[in-house]
Design an enzyme around this catalytic site. Structure first.
Site, short mmCIF file in Angstrom:
data_model
loop_
_atom_site.label_atom_id
_atom_site.label_comp_id
_atom_site.label_asym_id
_atom_site.label_seq_id
_atom_site.Cartn_x
_atom_site.Cartn_y
_atom_site.Cartn_z
N GLU A 1 -23.50 -53.85 38.18
CA GLU A 1 -22.10 -54.30 38.29
C GLU A 1 -21.69 -55.07 37.24
O GLU A 1 -21.32 -55.94 37.46
CB GLU A 1 -21.69 -54.53 39.73
CG GLU A 1 -22.04 -53.49 40.60
CD GLU A 1 -21.71 -53.94 41.95
OE1 GLU A 1 -21.79 -55.09 42.40
OE2 GLU A 1 -21.21 -53.04 42.87
N GLU B 1 -18.28 -56.38 55.32
CA GLU B 1 -17.72 -56.06 54.24
C GLU B 1 -16.85 -54.76 54.39
O GLU B 1 -15.76 -54.64 54.23
CB GLU B 1 -18.34 -55.95 52.92
CG GLU B 1 -17.69 -55.29 51.60
CD GLU B 1 -18.62 -55.40 50.30
OE1 GLU B 1 -19.76 -55.66 50.39
OE2 GLU B 1 -17.94 -54.85 49.30
N TRP C 1 -14.60 -46.07 39.54
CA TRP C 1 -15.91 -46.62 40.34
C TRP C 1 -16.83 -45.16 40.78
O TRP C 1 -18.13 -45.47 40.66
CB TRP C 1 -15.65 -47.40 41.34
CG TRP C 1 -16.63 -48.75 41.54
CD1 TRP C 1 -17.47 -48.61 42.45
CD2 TRP C 1 -16.66 -49.79 40.72
NE1 TRP C 1 -18.25 -49.80 42.12
CE2 TRP C 1 -17.94 -50.44 41.09
CE3 TRP C 1 -16.22 -50.32 39.78
CZ2 TRP C 1 -18.18 -51.68 40.51
CZ3 TRP C 1 -16.41 -51.55 39.00
CH2 TRP C 1 -17.60 -52.14 39.60
N ASP D 1 -23.98 -48.34 49.71
CA ASP D 1 -23.40 -49.62 49.55
C ASP D 1 -22.93 -50.34 50.85
O ASP D 1 -21.78 -50.37 51.09
CB ASP D 1 -22.38 -50.15 48.76
CG ASP D 1 -22.17 -51.48 48.42
OD1 ASP D 1 -22.99 -52.22 48.90
OD2 ASP D 1 -21.26 -51.97 47.63
C1 GCU Z 1 -21.15 -54.65 46.83
C2 GCU Z 1 -20.22 -55.90 46.84
C3 GCU Z 1 -20.19 -56.86 45.76
C4 GCU Z 1 -21.69 -57.21 45.57
C5 GCU Z 1 -22.51 -55.99 45.50
C6 GCU Z 1 -24.00 -56.28 45.57
O1 GCU Z 1 -20.87 -53.77 45.69
O2 GCU Z 1 -18.95 -55.17 47.11
O3 GCU Z 1 -19.48 -57.75 46.08
O4 GCU Z 1 -21.81 -58.04 44.40
O5 GCU Z 1 -22.61 -55.24 46.58
O6 GCU Z 1 -24.81 -56.13 46.28
O7 GCU Z 1 -24.75 -56.88 44.37
#
Ligand code: GCU
Length: 658
Positions: free
Chosen positions: A266, A373, A521, A345
């Site tokens: 990410e 989340e 995404w 996730d």
């Molecule tokens: C999810 C989450 C992010 C986080 C990521 C991770 O995508 O939405 O906020 O950074 O997980 O686990 O690194």
């Protein structure tokens, strides 16, 4: 800011048996952890019995004896009553501390002291909380206020720090990462002199509760903090930069547990930029900190978040295994791969990551998320321990026996000791720590489960409710009922049969069926007018082949795939008949109506507890449950309407679908 003592509130008990031992507490050894244990006993004696418990130097005067017994495993405890004294033994002072907390739990449940005779060794060597706290005080995916570790790029050390450590240690947590895995801005500088003093104070408080401090590390630190123009892990200049830096860190912070790293994920930097592998990156750092006993915990959350929607072969679910399985056996001893429970996730329902079972010669840790989340963000109640139980009990078939995720995480399958469980934390500076009062059960439960994975979800729910609300059977029944049903209820009114997502992109709260479908995404549900689901079989993305047999075959066909995961693994037409006889579309409608009814029932149950639980908790929980009830309707209507209009198939029961 005032904060609650959560499950350590030590209310008065009526079972008087323990009083006889409250003459004094004695320990031959002395260290900070035993001091914490004694303070806890004194606090509890005061709260439960109104007695000042003195510390005494004379063993014969002491009704409570603390003892470090080397024949016990390091963090194990043994507690038992005797004629003159109640004894709490531990393999180390941390073991004694865990024994004390266990004794106090039992006393709070009004168990007669003569029956409190137990011994226990924690199953998982590492039992960690990962905080996603940013140094400006915000928390990534935080739903309980601001950080109590950071504010305005400074580290906070105050009363709350100690109470946090007490709460964490009381459920057996022994490692804490204080900063977000996305290490940016000031957090990159946590490994510089600017922060050492405060980190040392924090470490000192944690150490007094048997907790090691860990930090999340920025892989690009040589570029951002140093003056290098690369962070290539095989570049000699980079290696010597890290050597110097980490030596400085360990000299300032001896006892630091090590570092958690999110790399090539990410948008975070990592070894891929330089054509290196994750093993190159992790091993380089691990070798440097090995002399201090440091660990590198390397996350496996690596995937291409820009998958083109036309590309039906690329599959985010495959990514973890595709990246890391080929590296099995190449990571050094003090590297641990930290693997999210599922391949996507933290959705409300996912299969277990096939990396569990796929890696045989690598240290592994299970990562779960108690920050809700995707499960209602602590505005909805969603007790996640039943989900974690299913994950732990999953048989990977990587070995004829001892092949469950629990066995792998605790190191039994492959005889490992650098392993365990981690949870993305759900705390913040709200006065009750977790926003929703009932969400504290997830924090409590994660700790208890990681210490003792043989506990059932019900046992944990009951323990937590007893400690928090007392022993009134009506209260316990209601709280247990609400908690135990909550995950399935949330699943019912949100995304069906393992398909996941369907939330608003970015913040992830509230329904949005196509939110990610049309997002770059690339986490697709592939719904059209005939059916829904992602074909991950050998006909589709081939993800099912990442599992060991017989799991691979079981997931591969619609007939044998567990129904709760059907749409995760298969594209299924709306008129497909499920095992109960209903069609897929009817199942979607039914569960969404049921989910709302269950959310309504939770409100009714909770309202019965007026006057039976503290007023403030009653009021704030009632208002969150009310929001959940209304929000469940929004989910139901959005999801049902979407599928009605896509499929054109009406509800057999003629309920309102717009
Ligand atoms: C999810 C989450 C992010 C986080 C990521 C991770 O995508 O939405 O906020 O950074 O997980 O686990 O690194």
């Amino acid at each position: 800011m005032a904060h609650s003592q959560a499950w350590l509130c030590y209310r008065t008990v009526s079972e008087p048996g323990f009083r006889q031992y409250l003459t004094g507490v004695y320990t031959q050894e002395g260290d900070a952890v035993l001091d914490s244990g004694i303070r806890e006993l004194q606090l509890a004696a005061q709260g439960m019995f109104g007695v000042e418990l003195p510390r005494t130097e004379a063993p014969e005067e002491a009704g409570i004896r603390l003892q470090v017994s080397p024949e016990l495993k390091t963090e194990a405890y043994r507690i038992y009553p005797g004629e003159a004294a109640y004894t709490i033994e531990g393999g180390s002072s941390a073991g004694v501390l865990y024994g004390i907390f266990q004794l106090l739990r039992r006393l709070q449940a009004e168990v007669p002291v003569q029956e409190i005779r137990e011994s226990q060794t924690p199953d998982n060597p590492l039992r960690m909380l990962n905080h996603w706290d940013n140094m400006d005080g915000s928390i990534e995916r935080g739903y309980s206020g601001k950080s109590f570790f950071f504010q305005n790029d400074e580290i906070l050390v105050n009363d709350r720090t100690r109470d946090y450590a007490r709460l964490a240690a009381s459920v057996g947590i022994n490692g804490v990462v204080i900063n977000n895995v996305n290490v940016k801005h000031a957090a990159t500088s946590l490994i510089t002199g600017r922060y050492f003093d405060k980190l040392r104070s924090l470490q000192h408080i944690f150490a007094g509760y048997g907790i090691r401090l860990f930090l999340s590390l920025n892989f690009a630190a040589p570029l951002e903090l140093g003056s290098l123009d690369t962070s290539d892990p095989l570049d000699a200049g980079v290696v010597s930069w890290w050597q110097e830096k980490l030596q400085e860190v360990y000299e300032a912070l001896p006892g630091l547990g090590g570092f958690l790293i999110k790399a090539d994920s990410e948008g975070r930097p990592g070894p891929f930029t330089y054509g290196r592998t994750h093993a190159d990156g992790a091993n380089m750092l691990a070798d440097i900190i090995k002399p201090w006993g440091g660990l590198i915990i390397w996350r496996c959350f690596v995937y291409n978040c820009k998958q083109d929607w036309r590309d039906r072969k690329t599959d985010r679910a495959r990514a973890g295994y595709d990246h890391f399985q080929p590296l099995d056996g190449t990571f050094h001893d003090n590297v641990i791969l930290q693997i999210k429970n599922g391949p996507m996730d933290f959705q409300v329902r996912e299969p277990v990551s096939p990396l569990f079972g796929g890696l045989e010669a690598t240290n592994q840790m299970l990562e779960v998320q108690i920050a809700q989340e995707y499960t209602g963000q602590q505005r909805h109640v969603c007790y996640l321990i039943p989900m974690f139980r299913e994950v732990l009990d999953f048989r990977t078939h990587c070995a004829p026996e001892k092949d469950t995720v629990r066995d792998i995480a605790s190191g039994k399958t492959h005889g490992r000791t650098n392993c365990g469980m981690a949870a993305v934390a759900n705390t913040g500076d709200d006065s009750n720590w977790t926003g929703h009062d009932l969400a504290a059960a997830n924090w409590y439960g994660f700790g208890r489960l990681s210490f003792d994975p043989s506990l059932t979800s019900e046992e944990i729910a009951r323990e937590w409710a007893t400690l928090t609300f007392g022993t009134d059977p009506r209260v316990l029944a209601v709280v247990e009922n609400i908690l135990m049903g909550s995950w399935k209820t949330y699943e019912k009114y949100t995304s069906p049969l393992g398909i996941g997502w369907m939330v608003n992109p970015n913040h992830h709260y509230g329904p949005n069926v196509d939110g990610y479908e049309y997002d770059r995404w690339g986490t697709y549900h592939r719904a059209d007018h005939k059916g829904i689901g992602v074909d991950r079989s050998t006909e589709g993305t081939g993800y099912t082949t990442q599992y060991k047999e017989p799991n691979a075959s079981m997931y591969n066909t619609v007939e044998t795939c567990p129904e709760e995961l059907l749409l995760f693994f298969h594209y299924v037409p709306y008129n497909h008949r499920l095992s109960g006889g209903t069609t897929l579309i009817q199942h979607i409608y039914n569960t969404h109506f049921e989910g709302v009814e269950e959310a309504d029932a939770m409100v009714r149950m909770w309202l019965e507890l007026a006057g039976k639980v503290p007023e403030e908790i009653h009021r704030s929980t009632a208002s969150r449950l009310e929001e959940q009830r209304l929000h469940a309707r929004e989910w139901r209507d959005m999801v049902n309407t979407y599928f009605y209009r896509k499929s054109g198939i009406p509800d057999e029961l003629n309920r309102t679908i717009y």
